[in-house]
Design an enzyme around this catalytic site. Structure first.
Site, PDB file in Angstrom:
ATOM      1  N   TYR A 137       0.889  -1.110  -0.062  1.00 35.65           N
ATOM      2  CA  TYR A 137       0.254   0.064  -0.017  1.00 35.65           C
ATOM      3  C   TYR A 137       1.154   0.975   0.060  1.00 35.65           C
ATOM      4  O   TYR A 137       2.077   1.210  -0.563  1.00 35.65           O
ATOM      5  CB  TYR A 137      -0.765  -0.062   1.352  1.00 35.65           C
ATOM      6  CG  TYR A 137      -2.161   0.783   1.128  1.00 35.65           C
ATOM      7  CD1 TYR A 137      -2.897   1.233   0.262  1.00 35.65           C
ATOM      8  CD2 TYR A 137      -2.217   1.565   2.426  1.00 35.65           C
ATOM      9  CE1 TYR A 137      -4.046   1.947   0.193  1.00 35.65           C
ATOM     10  CE2 TYR A 137      -3.293   2.593   2.731  1.00 35.65           C
ATOM     11  CZ  TYR A 137      -4.248   2.612   1.610  1.00 35.65           C
ATOM     12  OH  TYR A 137      -5.234   3.708   1.561  1.00 35.65           O
ATOM     13  N   ARG A 190      -6.012  10.629 -10.400  1.00 38.00           N
ATOM     14  CA  ARG A 190      -5.353  11.247  -9.333  1.00 38.00           C
ATOM     15  C   ARG A 190      -4.613  10.239  -8.585  1.00 38.00           C
ATOM     16  O   ARG A 190      -5.385  10.095  -7.367  1.00 38.00           O
ATOM     17  CB  ARG A 190      -6.186  12.154  -8.835  1.00 38.00           C
ATOM     18  CG  ARG A 190      -5.535  13.274  -7.662  1.00 38.00           C
ATOM     19  CD  ARG A 190      -6.589  13.696  -6.854  1.00 38.00           C
ATOM     20  NE  ARG A 190      -7.307  12.674  -5.992  1.00 38.00           N
ATOM     21  CZ  ARG A 190      -6.735  12.087  -4.834  1.00 38.00           C
ATOM     22  NH1 ARG A 190      -5.411  12.577  -4.425  1.00 38.00           N
ATOM     23  NH2 ARG A 190      -7.410  11.163  -4.481  1.00 38.00           N
ATOM     24  N   LYS A 208      -5.811  -1.943  -2.517  1.00 37.61           N
ATOM     25  CA  LYS A 208      -6.876  -1.666  -1.675  1.00 37.61           C
ATOM     26  C   LYS A 208      -7.462  -2.957  -1.307  1.00 37.61           C
ATOM     27  O   LYS A 208      -7.879  -3.370  -0.222  1.00 37.61           O
ATOM     28  CB  LYS A 208      -7.776  -0.678  -2.330  1.00 37.61           C
ATOM     29  CG  LYS A 208      -7.336   0.649  -2.271  1.00 37.61           C
ATOM     30  CD  LYS A 208      -7.669   1.645  -0.917  1.00 37.61           C
ATOM     31  CE  LYS A 208      -7.175   2.973  -1.163  1.00 37.61           C
ATOM     32  NZ  LYS A 208      -7.303   3.592   0.306  1.00 37.61           N
ATOM     33  N   GLU A 280     -11.908   5.347  -6.322  1.00 38.07           N
ATOM     34  CA  GLU A 280     -10.629   5.349  -5.736  1.00 38.07           C
ATOM     35  C   GLU A 280      -9.862   6.265  -6.583  1.00 38.07           C
ATOM     36  O   GLU A 280      -9.705   6.180  -7.829  1.00 38.07           O
ATOM     37  CB  GLU A 280     -10.020   4.207  -5.494  1.00 38.07           C
ATOM     38  CG  GLU A 280      -8.901   4.228  -4.549  1.00 38.07           C
ATOM     39  CD  GLU A 280      -9.044   4.405  -3.458  1.00 38.07           C
ATOM     40  OE1 GLU A 280      -8.315   5.278  -2.622  1.00 38.07           O
ATOM     41  OE2 GLU A 280      -9.934   3.749  -2.723  1.00 38.07           O
ATOM     42  N   ASP A 281      -9.377   7.389  -6.184  1.00 36.74           N
ATOM     43  CA  ASP A 281      -8.434   8.278  -6.867  1.00 36.74           C
ATOM     44  C   ASP A 281      -8.948   8.671  -8.261  1.00 36.74           C
ATOM     45  O   ASP A 281      -8.270   9.032  -9.348  1.00 36.74           O
ATOM     46  CB  ASP A 281      -6.811   7.605  -7.283  1.00 36.74           C
ATOM     47  CG  ASP A 281      -6.188   7.474  -6.005  1.00 36.74           C
ATOM     48  OD1 ASP A 281      -6.585   7.956  -4.744  1.00 36.74           O
ATOM     49  OD2 ASP A 281      -4.978   6.757  -6.051  1.00 36.74           O
ATOM     50  N   ASP A 303     -13.460   6.725  -1.112  1.00 35.38           N
ATOM     51  CA  ASP A 303     -12.483   6.467  -0.039  1.00 35.38           C
ATOM     52  C   ASP A 303     -11.655   7.796   0.212  1.00 35.38           C
ATOM     53  O   ASP A 303     -11.393   8.060   1.336  1.00 35.38           O
ATOM     54  CB  ASP A 303     -11.493   5.166  -0.480  1.00 35.38           C
ATOM     55  CG  ASP A 303     -10.512   5.224   0.935  1.00 35.38           C
ATOM     56  OD1 ASP A 303     -11.146   5.100   1.990  1.00 35.38           O
ATOM     57  OD2 ASP A 303      -9.319   4.601   0.606  1.00 35.38           O
ATOM     58  N   ASP A 304     -11.467   8.526  -0.805  1.00 33.97           N
ATOM     59  CA  ASP A 304     -10.508   9.810  -0.878  1.00 33.97           C
ATOM     60  C   ASP A 304     -11.485  10.890   0.213  1.00 33.97           C
ATOM     61  O   ASP A 304     -10.831  11.610   0.776  1.00 33.97           O
ATOM     62  CB  ASP A 304     -10.147  10.397  -2.243  1.00 33.97           C
ATOM     63  CG  ASP A 304      -9.420   9.143  -3.061  1.00 33.97           C
ATOM     64  OD1 ASP A 304      -8.306   8.977  -2.327  1.00 33.97           O
ATOM     65  OD2 ASP A 304      -9.900   8.562  -4.001  1.00 33.97           O
ATOM     66  N   ASN A 445      -0.002  11.795   0.804  1.00 36.63           N
ATOM     67  CA  ASN A 445       0.771  10.997   0.299  1.00 36.63           C
ATOM     68  C   ASN A 445       1.158  10.964  -1.166  1.00 36.63           C
ATOM     69  O   ASN A 445       0.864  11.756  -1.893  1.00 36.63           O
ATOM     70  CB  ASN A 445      -0.098   9.612   0.330  1.00 36.63           C
ATOM     71  CG  ASN A 445      -0.483   9.150   1.707  1.00 36.63           C
ATOM     72  OD1 ASN A 445       0.067   9.127   2.623  1.00 36.63           O
ATOM     73  ND2 ASN A 445      -1.862   8.748   1.725  1.00 36.63           N
TER      74      ASN A 445
END
Length: 589
Positions: A137, A190, A208, A280-281, A303-304, A445
């Site tokens: 991760y 992203r 994930k 996600e992203d 999740d973001d 991150n």
């Protein structure tokens, strides 16, 4: 319908062995209900045996096949004569992984292990979670995505590109597993703080979902990683002969949203109402739009926006033991007003509103955001993106973070900017000047993008800071005191949250479930942790933490009437633990 539970004389609910497990997905072969000493059949399309069994990652045990299994499954001569145990295999592989100095080499070694022996992969990850989490991760997965074209060997997950428009349902049916509980999907625009990585963003859904299994207990076969490939605006990738995705600029507007809509409804048609789709992203402009569009018709979670918010809120709730007061007594200042920053801010406001019975609009006034143009204030409202408008408070315009800190005097400073070293010495000293114990959360991150390091936060506040980051930092000693930085890692939240949705058969995600997940995580922080300056529990206990989060989330789903797994288990924690996947080897007939 057969009941999932049977009631014992003492009133304790347990899993009925004749029922389905985990949200209504049939465990056809009884594999998850089998204890380690029960015999199961290693089915694929037919019974796997011989050479094909050794090449099947779901059933391969390598040298751990017993003498009897080698005879009954035609393995004689295909393996060396030694018979090993799973524990000995684990010891050997950990020695090998620790011998690599480059984190990406460790990542590749782990992925190769997953491709040949799934249970051993998860055994390693569960037993060595603090050591291996940064490998599979953040931060290593970021580098893996950047180099995915070079290290790509076997397909992991499902790739859906513009070429598949009009045929997405057929593509989903190409996936070998039919009973899917959790999908993690990205469009790669992203990835972490690394930008547009296009099709190479697949490393994120794969990583994930590995955590959904290892930390949350969802069966690997029930997980589906998906990358939506609509092109990339990363010219370096477009010029790379090894790039594995569509070599075109990103599709936008109607073409983009039509493809996503076909995907969303194909998923629902193929897997049913209760499959969890985790976004996600995605870039800000799409992330908010997709969540708003599908949250009323699908079981969706970003999740973001929501996962990050929930884990940060948990840290804030836990930190009150060290800071004193309630959330409503503190002032929050964010650097970064994208999906993470505004998502966290909104959940903080919702928690304050819930606990104080004041309107959310009033609670928002305790929270200030700084974006690339400076403090978000009402005079800028007309030019702001829609998701920032709620945070435009009355104040004179300020263009720098330092000016905002001096004017707002926050007790909590949170970084979600994606830009490293933006919490300068002047900024942190200004926060420390007005707070006995400033809380500093540098959440961006990977590690290179963190707003400041743990060492800087502790040194510049003379050891008074409570510090947390997104990616891990080592413990730091200052003036003879050892400080253990917290990690506001989404891995604390999303596996347990998702598992709670699965075991309750929830059909929608509600904000109150996110608050329930935050409170469950905060409650796992003990006095022993506080004594070390920690506001998150150690990841070594993550399976227990996830079970408690899942139970809290499931309880909220039942309370809100959004759960479909009836009747409600008497003890949701025990029920969650009983449904969790375990990676220990099974004995074969």
């Amino acid at each position: 319908m057969s009941s999932t539970l049977k009631l014992l004389k003492d009133g304790e609910s347990v899993v009925d062995p004749n029922s389905t497990v985990g949200g209504g997905v049939d465990d056809v072969y009884g594999e998850d209900r089998a204890s380690e000493d029960q015999l199961i059949t290693p089915w694929t399309v037919s019974v796997a045996s011989g050479y094909t069994l050794l090449r099947d990652p779901h059933h391969n045990k390598g040298l751990a096949f017993t003498e009897r299994e080698r005879d009954s499954h035609y393995l004689r001569g295909l393996l060396p004569p030694a018979v090993s145990t799973q524990e000995l295999q684990e010891k050997k592989l950990m020695q090998n992984i620790r011998s690599y100095e480059v984190p990406l080499h460790k990542y590749v070694a782990m992925m190769e292990l997953e491709e040949r022996n799934e249970r051993l992969f998860y055994k390693l990850l569960i037993d060595n979670v603090e050591e291996l989490l940064p490998v599979v991760y953040t931060p290593t997965v970021g580098e893996a995505c950047q180099k995915y074209g070079s290290i790509f060997k076997r397909p992991q997950g499902l790739y859906i590109s513009l070429k598949e428009k009009g045929k997405i349902l057929e593509v989903l049916r190409n996936w070998p597993e039919r009973n899917i509980q959790v999908i993690v999907v990205t469009d790669g625009e992203r990835i972490l703080g690394l930008g547009d990585l296009g099709c190479q963003g697949m490393g994120i859904p794969v990583g994930k979902l590995a955590l959904y299994t290892a930390l949350g207990g969802v069966r690997p076969s029930a997980c589906l990683p998906v990358t939506i490939d609509v092109g990339t605006n990363n010219q370096k990738l477009l010029d790379d002969e090894f790039y594995i995705g569509l070599k075109q600029k990103r599709a936008t507007g109607k073409e983009y949203y039509d493809l996503l809509e076909e995907f969303m409804y194909a998923v629902k048609q193929n897997y049913g109402e209760k499959v969890l789709i985790q976004f996600e992203d995605f870039a800000n402009h799409n992330a908010f739009e997709l969540l708003a569009k599908y949250k009323t018709s699908h079981l969706v979670f970003n999740d973001d926006i929501q996962g990050t918010a929930s884990v940060v809120l948990a840290g804030l709730i836990a930190s009150l033991k060290l800071l004193g007061g309630s959330l409503a007594d503190h002032t929050f200042l964010f650097l970064g007003a994208g999906e993470a920053g505004t998502g966290i801010a909104e959940l903080i406001a919702l928690e304050i509103s819930t606990k104080t019975n004041i309107p959310v609009e009033e609670a928002r006034k305790k929270i200030w955001l700084v974006d690339s143009k400076g403090l978000i204030v009402s005079s800028r409202k007309e030019s702001l993106q829609h998701f920032k408008k709620s945070w435009a408070h009355e104040h004179e315009p300020l263009t720098t973070l330092l000016d905002a800190v001096k004017a707002i005097k926050p007790s909590v400073l949170i970084g979600t900017s994606g830009v490293g070293q933006t919490f300068t010495k002047d900024v942190i000293e200004a926060v420390a000047a007005v707070n006995e114990r400033p809380l500093i959360m540098a959440l961006s991150n990977p590690t290179s993008q963190a707003e400041c390091t743990a060492e800087q936060a502790y040194t510049w506040t003379e050891g008074r800071a409570i510090f947390s980051s997104g990616s891990p930092f080592d413990p730091y000693e200052y003036n003879g005191n050892l400080f253990i930085p917290g990690q506001a890692n989404n891995a604390y939240i999303f596996p347990g949250l998702g598992f709670g949705l699965v075991i309750s058969g929830a059909i929608r995600v509600h904000d109150e479930m996110l608050l329930a997940a935050s409170e469950a995580l905060a409650n796992q922080v003990t006095q022993e942790h506080y004594d070390k300056g920690m506001i998150y529990p150690p990841l070594t206990n993550i399976r227990k933490i996830s079970a408690n989060i899942a139970a809290n989330v499931a309880a909220k789903a039942y309370d809100l009437g959004l759960a479909t797994r009836l009747p409600r288990p008497a003890d949701l924690v025990k029920y969650a633990e009983s449904c969790m996947y375990t990676p220990n080897y099974r004995a074969y007939r």
